[in-house]
Scaffold this motif. Structure first.
Motif, mmCIF file in Angstrom:
data_model
loop_
_atom_site.group_PDB
_atom_site.id
_atom_site.type_symbol
_atom_site.label_atom_id
_atom_site.label_comp_id
_atom_site.label_asym_id
_atom_site.label_seq_id
_atom_site.Cartn_x
_atom_site.Cartn_y
_atom_site.Cartn_z
ATOM 1 N N SER A 25 0.837 -1.219 0.000
ATOM 2 C CA SER A 25 0.000 0.000 0.000
ATOM 3 C C SER A 25 0.865 1.261 0.000
ATOM 4 O O SER A 25 0.678 2.172 0.802
ATOM 5 N N ILE A 26 1.817 1.280 -0.937
ATOM 6 C CA ILE A 26 2.764 2.393 -1.059
ATOM 7 C C ILE A 26 2.554 3.109 -2.390
ATOM 8 O O ILE A 26 2.358 2.468 -3.428
ATOM 9 N N MET A 27 2.643 4.430 -2.320
ATOM 10 C CA MET A 27 2.695 5.261 -3.518
ATOM 11 C C MET A 27 3.919 6.149 -3.368
ATOM 12 O O MET A 27 4.148 6.719 -2.300
ATOM 13 N N GLY A 46 5.930 10.432 -0.765
ATOM 14 C CA GLY A 46 5.387 9.088 -0.604
ATOM 15 C C GLY A 46 4.237 9.020 0.366
ATOM 16 O O GLY A 46 4.101 9.855 1.260
ATOM 17 N N VAL A 47 3.393 8.010 0.161
ATOM 18 C CA VAL A 47 2.288 7.700 1.057
ATOM 19 C C VAL A 47 2.327 6.204 1.332
ATOM 20 O O VAL A 47 2.497 5.397 0.417
ATOM 21 N N VAL A 48 2.174 5.840 2.605
ATOM 22 C CA VAL A 48 1.957 4.459 3.013
ATOM 23 C C VAL A 48 0.578 4.452 3.665
ATOM 24 O O VAL A 48 0.347 5.156 4.642
ATOM 25 N N ALA A 49 -0.331 3.695 3.088
ATOM 26 C CA ALA A 49 -1.721 3.660 3.556
ATOM 27 C C ALA A 49 -2.102 2.220 3.885
ATOM 28 O O ALA A 49 -2.637 1.509 3.030
ATOM 29 N N ALA A 73 -4.656 6.314 -3.027
ATOM 30 C CA ALA A 73 -4.779 5.115 -2.198
ATOM 31 C C ALA A 73 -6.199 5.109 -1.645
ATOM 32 O O ALA A 73 -6.489 5.742 -0.635
ATOM 33 N N LYS A 74 -7.089 4.410 -2.321
ATOM 34 C CA LYS A 74 -8.505 4.428 -1.950
ATOM 35 C C LYS A 74 -8.798 3.414 -0.848
ATOM 36 O O LYS A 74 -8.313 2.283 -0.880
ATOM 37 N N ASN A 107 9.549 1.080 1.675
ATOM 38 C CA ASN A 107 9.367 -0.363 1.875
ATOM 39 C C ASN A 107 9.672 -0.755 3.315
ATOM 40 O O ASN A 107 8.919 -1.509 3.940
ATOM 41 N N ASP A 108 10.787 -0.265 3.835
ATOM 42 C CA ASP A 108 11.168 -0.577 5.216
ATOM 43 C C ASP A 108 10.133 -0.054 6.201
ATOM 44 O O ASP A 108 9.768 -0.743 7.164
#
Length: 122
Positions: A25-27, A46-49, A73-74, A107-108
């Motif tokens: 769930s990364i952009m 970046g966004v982690v959702a 990220a819906k 990623n980490d």
């Protein structure tokens, strides 16, 4: 139930400068900044959702000014529930030297969210 979607604008000067990772769930996007020819560096966004149902690039049919579309990220959302996502950025002239480092950082971060450190005191 509604849909919420944190997003990142994709600019016409770098329409393919992104990564979408549905599993994590990364952009991620590389924003070339103003006047990249003057060596202003690159801003990585970046966004982690973690709760995202999907991550996708939604391009506009016609660019709007310098915007070609956006990464979204819906997620399904019920009013009153808590919704958490993480947004961040790095700069190639700061502590984020290149695109590969930025992707690895995201990623980490996503992996740490899925496997948080747990401590038991006895």
């Amino acid at each position: 139930i509604s849909t919420v979607a944190p997003g990142i604008v994709v600019h016409t000067d770098n329409p393919d400068g992104y990564v979408l990772d549905t599993e994590r769930s990364i952009m991620a996007y590389a924003d070339l900044t103003d006047h990249p020819d003057d060596q202003n560096g690159v801003i990585y966004v970046g966004v982690v959702a973690p709760a995202a149902d999907s991550v996708a690039n939604e391009s506009f049919e016609q660019p709007q000014d310098n915007a070609a579309g956006h990464l979204l990220a819906k997620s399904s959302y019920k009013p009153g529930d808590t919704y958490i996502y993480y947004w961040g950025s790095g700069w190639s002239k700061g502590f984020m030297p290149d695109w590969e480092s930025w992707i690895q950082y995201l990623n980490d971060f996503s992996d740490r969210l899925k496997s948080p450190l747990k401590i038991t005191i006895k």
